[in-house]
Design a protein around this motif. Structure first.
Motif, PDB file in Angstrom:
ATOM      1  N   MET A   1      -2.506   1.307   8.133  1.00 43.55           N
ATOM      2  CA  MET A   1      -2.211   1.010   6.742  1.00 43.55           C
ATOM      3  C   MET A   1      -1.299  -0.199   6.624  1.00 43.55           C
ATOM      4  O   MET A   1      -0.853  -0.758   7.633  1.00 43.55           O
ATOM      5  N   GLU A   2      -1.042  -0.600   5.369  1.00 42.10           N
ATOM      6  CA  GLU A   2      -0.219  -1.778   5.108  1.00 42.10           C
ATOM      7  C   GLU A   2       0.825  -1.476   4.041  1.00 42.10           C
ATOM      8  O   GLU A   2       0.642  -0.586   3.203  1.00 42.10           O
ATOM      9  N   ARG A   3       1.906  -2.238   4.091  1.00 35.86           N
ATOM     10  CA  ARG A   3       2.905  -2.292   3.022  1.00 35.86           C
ATOM     11  C   ARG A   3       2.887  -3.706   2.478  1.00 35.86           C
ATOM     12  O   ARG A   3       3.050  -4.671   3.237  1.00 35.86           O
ATOM     13  N   GLN A   4       2.674  -3.839   1.164  1.00 31.03           N
ATOM     14  CA  GLN A   4       2.565  -5.169   0.570  1.00 31.03           C
ATOM     15  C   GLN A   4       3.169  -5.174  -0.826  1.00 31.03           C
ATOM     16  O   GLN A   4       2.967  -4.232  -1.602  1.00 31.03           O
TER      17      GLN A   4
ATOM     18  N   LEU B   1       3.698  -1.565  -2.230  1.00 30.71           N
ATOM     19  CA  LEU B   1       2.758  -0.450  -2.256  1.00 30.71           C
ATOM     20  C   LEU B   1       2.193  -0.174  -0.866  1.00 30.71           C
ATOM     21  O   LEU B   1       2.094  -1.072  -0.025  1.00 30.71           O
ATOM     22  N   LEU B   2       1.824   1.078  -0.644  1.00 27.04           N
ATOM     23  CA  LEU B   2       1.173   1.507   0.591  1.00 27.04           C
ATOM     24  C   LEU B   2      -0.336   1.482   0.352  1.00 27.04           C
ATOM     25  O   LEU B   2      -0.831   2.105  -0.583  1.00 27.04           O
ATOM     26  N   GLU B   3      -1.061   0.768   1.215  1.00 28.26           N
ATOM     27  CA  GLU B   3      -2.484   0.561   1.000  1.00 28.26           C
ATOM     28  C   GLU B   3      -3.219   0.494   2.332  1.00 28.26           C
ATOM     29  O   GLU B   3      -2.623   0.311   3.388  1.00 28.26           O
TER      30      GLU B   3
ATOM     31  N   ASP C   1       3.273  -5.818   6.001  1.00 24.66           N
ATOM     32  CA  ASP C   1       3.550  -5.079   7.223  1.00 24.66           C
ATOM     33  C   ASP C   1       2.405  -4.102   7.478  1.00 24.66           C
ATOM     34  O   ASP C   1       1.835  -3.547   6.530  1.00 24.66           O
ATOM     35  N   THR C   2       2.092  -3.871   8.744  1.00 22.70           N
ATOM     36  CA  THR C   2       1.108  -2.850   9.097  1.00 22.70           C
ATOM     37  C   THR C   2       1.809  -1.692   9.798  1.00 22.70           C
ATOM     38  O   THR C   2       2.834  -1.871  10.458  1.00 22.70           O
ATOM     39  N   PHE C   3       1.256  -0.502   9.648  1.00 26.59           N
ATOM     40  CA  PHE C   3       1.803   0.675  10.313  1.00 26.59           C
ATOM     41  C   PHE C   3       0.692   1.700  10.477  1.00 26.59           C
ATOM     42  O   PHE C   3      -0.364   1.622   9.827  1.00 26.59           O
ATOM     43  N   ILE C   4       0.906   2.665  11.353  1.00 26.91           N
ATOM     44  CA  ILE C   4      -0.082   3.711  11.626  1.00 26.91           C
ATOM     45  C   ILE C   4       0.414   5.023  11.028  1.00 26.91           C
ATOM     46  O   ILE C   4       1.580   5.389  11.187  1.00 26.91           O
ATOM     47  N   ALA C   5      -0.475   5.731  10.336  1.00 26.18           N
ATOM     48  CA  ALA C   5      -0.091   6.977   9.665  1.00 26.18           C
ATOM     49  C   ALA C   5      -1.126   8.061   9.955  1.00 26.18           C
ATOM     50  O   ALA C   5      -2.306   7.775  10.176  1.00 26.18           O
ATOM     51  N   ASP C   6      -0.673   9.310   9.940  1.00 28.70           N
ATOM     52  CA  ASP C   6      -1.624  10.412  10.070  1.00 28.70           C
ATOM     53  C   ASP C   6      -2.031  10.889   8.682  1.00 28.70           C
ATOM     54  O   ASP C   6      -1.356  10.639   7.680  1.00 28.70           O
ATOM     55  N   ARG C   7      -3.153  11.581   8.606  1.00 28.34           N
ATOM     56  CA  ARG C   7      -3.740  11.933   7.318  1.00 28.34           C
ATOM     57  C   ARG C   7      -2.859  12.896   6.532  1.00 28.34           C
ATOM     58  O   ARG C   7      -2.795  12.822   5.297  1.00 28.34           O
TER      59      ARG C   7
ATOM     60  N   GLY D   1       3.357  10.689  -5.164  1.00 29.81           N
ATOM     61  CA  GLY D   1       3.293   9.463  -5.956  1.00 29.81           C
ATOM     62  C   GLY D   1       3.712   8.227  -5.198  1.00 29.81           C
ATOM     63  O   GLY D   1       3.707   7.131  -5.761  1.00 29.81           O
ATOM     64  N   ASP D   2       4.080   8.363  -3.917  1.00 28.27           N
ATOM     65  CA  ASP D   2       4.437   7.186  -3.123  1.00 28.27           C
ATOM     66  C   ASP D   2       3.222   6.306  -2.853  1.00 28.27           C
ATOM     67  O   ASP D   2       3.352   5.108  -2.619  1.00 28.27           O
ATOM     68  N   ILE D   3       2.031   6.890  -2.848  1.00 24.22           N
ATOM     69  CA  ILE D   3       0.788   6.128  -2.867  1.00 24.22           C
ATOM     70  C   ILE D   3       0.201   6.262  -4.255  1.00 24.22           C
ATOM     71  O   ILE D   3      -0.167   7.360  -4.687  1.00 24.22           O
ATOM     72  N   SER D   4       0.131   5.147  -4.978  1.00 24.82           N
ATOM     73  CA  SER D   4      -0.415   5.157  -6.334  1.00 24.82           C
ATOM     74  C   SER D   4      -1.621   4.229  -6.478  1.00 24.82           C
ATOM     75  O   SER D   4      -2.268   4.219  -7.526  1.00 24.82           O
ATOM     76  N   ASP D   5      -1.933   3.464  -5.436  1.00 26.32           N
ATOM     77  CA  ASP D   5      -3.061   2.546  -5.462  1.00 26.32           C
ATOM     78  C   ASP D   5      -4.363   3.341  -5.486  1.00 26.32           C
ATOM     79  O   ASP D   5      -4.635   4.139  -4.580  1.00 26.32           O
ATOM     80  N   VAL D   6      -5.185   3.112  -6.513  1.00 30.90           N
ATOM     81  CA  VAL D   6      -6.348   3.970  -6.731  1.00 30.90           C
ATOM     82  C   VAL D   6      -7.370   3.857  -5.607  1.00 30.90           C
ATOM     83  O   VAL D   6      -7.967   4.862  -5.193  1.00 30.90           O
ATOM     84  N   LYS D   7      -7.592   2.654  -5.079  1.00 32.05           N
ATOM     85  CA  LYS D   7      -8.590   2.515  -4.016  1.00 32.05           C
ATOM     86  C   LYS D   7      -8.148   3.244  -2.747  1.00 32.05           C
ATOM     87  O   LYS D   7      -8.976   3.813  -2.022  1.00 32.05           O
ATOM     88  N   THR D   8      -6.843   3.244  -2.486  1.00 34.33           N
ATOM     89  CA  THR D   8      -6.317   3.951  -1.323  1.00 34.33           C
ATOM     90  C   THR D   8      -6.444   5.463  -1.496  1.00 34.33           C
ATOM     91  O   THR D   8      -6.768   6.187  -0.550  1.00 34.33           O
ATOM     92  N   ILE D   9      -6.215   5.947  -2.700  1.00 34.12           N
ATOM     93  CA  ILE D   9      -6.362   7.375  -2.974  1.00 34.12           C
ATOM     94  C   ILE D   9      -7.822   7.801  -2.811  1.00 34.12           C
ATOM     95  O   ILE D   9      -8.131   8.792  -2.140  1.00 34.12           O
TER      96      ILE D   9
END
Length: 204
Positions: free
Chosen positions: A74-77, A86-88, A158-164, A174-182
């Motif tokens: 994922m990314e932080r931008q 946002l986290l995307e 920034d890039t980072f690795i996350a688990d589901r 609500g920390d992820i609010s980007d609709v395409k990411t959701i």
């Protein structure tokens, strides 16, 4: 009781003619480097007229880069219009005459440095149907190989690795609010559970 009432299946009508609006005239309000703003006059299904102001967008892609252990990249931008970081998932707009899959491969490598062995088309979404022509094609990328990223001038992320599990907690909080990411995260969950089949890899 209402809970015991059977659900009725309501079929779609055979025709969309009673809903479609017809373009009467079109006015260019602004043409920028990235976006174009238009105002059209339309004829409504009842014969009356109305105006529609909307943004013409070239289209975009989003990539879900999936590691072999089930985690994702994922990314932080910082997104200026909303004034937040946002986290995307990696994403980007199509260049002129560029296919969606070519764009997905290019954006993944440019933004993260990774390339992928396999690509799967998931779906097309329209994130802002009330005022934009934008579509976003979602791709799953597997068999990731790390490399050197090549960010555009003026692009910082920034890039980072996350688990589901963490991703869905961020969605819930609500920390992820980007609709395409959701939307992409729910697609990924369906695919990983085996409920939805990926189908054949995408090829150009």
């Amino acid at each position: 009781m209402a809970d015991s009432l059977p659900l009725k299946h309501i079929p779609f009508p055979d025709s969309d003619d009673g809903l479609i609006e017809k373009t009467v005239s079109s006015e260019l309000l602004h043409e920028g480097k990235f976006l174009t703003l238009k105002r059209d006059t339309v004829e409504l299904p009842d014969g009356k007229y109305a105006t529609r102001e909307f943004v013409v967008h070239p289209g975009a892609v989003m990539i879900l880069p999936l590691f072999d252990d089930g985690r994702v990249l994922m990314e932080r931008q910082y997104r200026y219009p909303v004034g937040k970081v946002l986290l995307e998932y990696p994403a980007g707009k199509l260049d002129p005459n560029e296919s969606e899959l070519t764009c997905a491969k290019r954006e993944l490598q440019e933004e993260t440095g990774y390339t992928a062995r396999e690509w799967f088309f998931l779906t097309r979404i329209h994130p802002v149907i009330s005022y934009s022509t934008e579509f976003i094609d979602l791709y799953l990328a597997r068999g990731l190989t790390e490399g050197e990223r090549k960010l555009d001038d003026g692009e910082f992320l920034d890039t980072f690795i996350a688990d589901r599990a963490q991703i869905f907690e961020w969605i819930r909080s609500g920390d992820i609010s980007d609709v395409k990411t959701i939307v992409g995260s729910f697609w990924l969950e369906k695919v990983m559970s085996g409920e939805w089949d990926l189908g054949d890899p995408a090829v150009e």
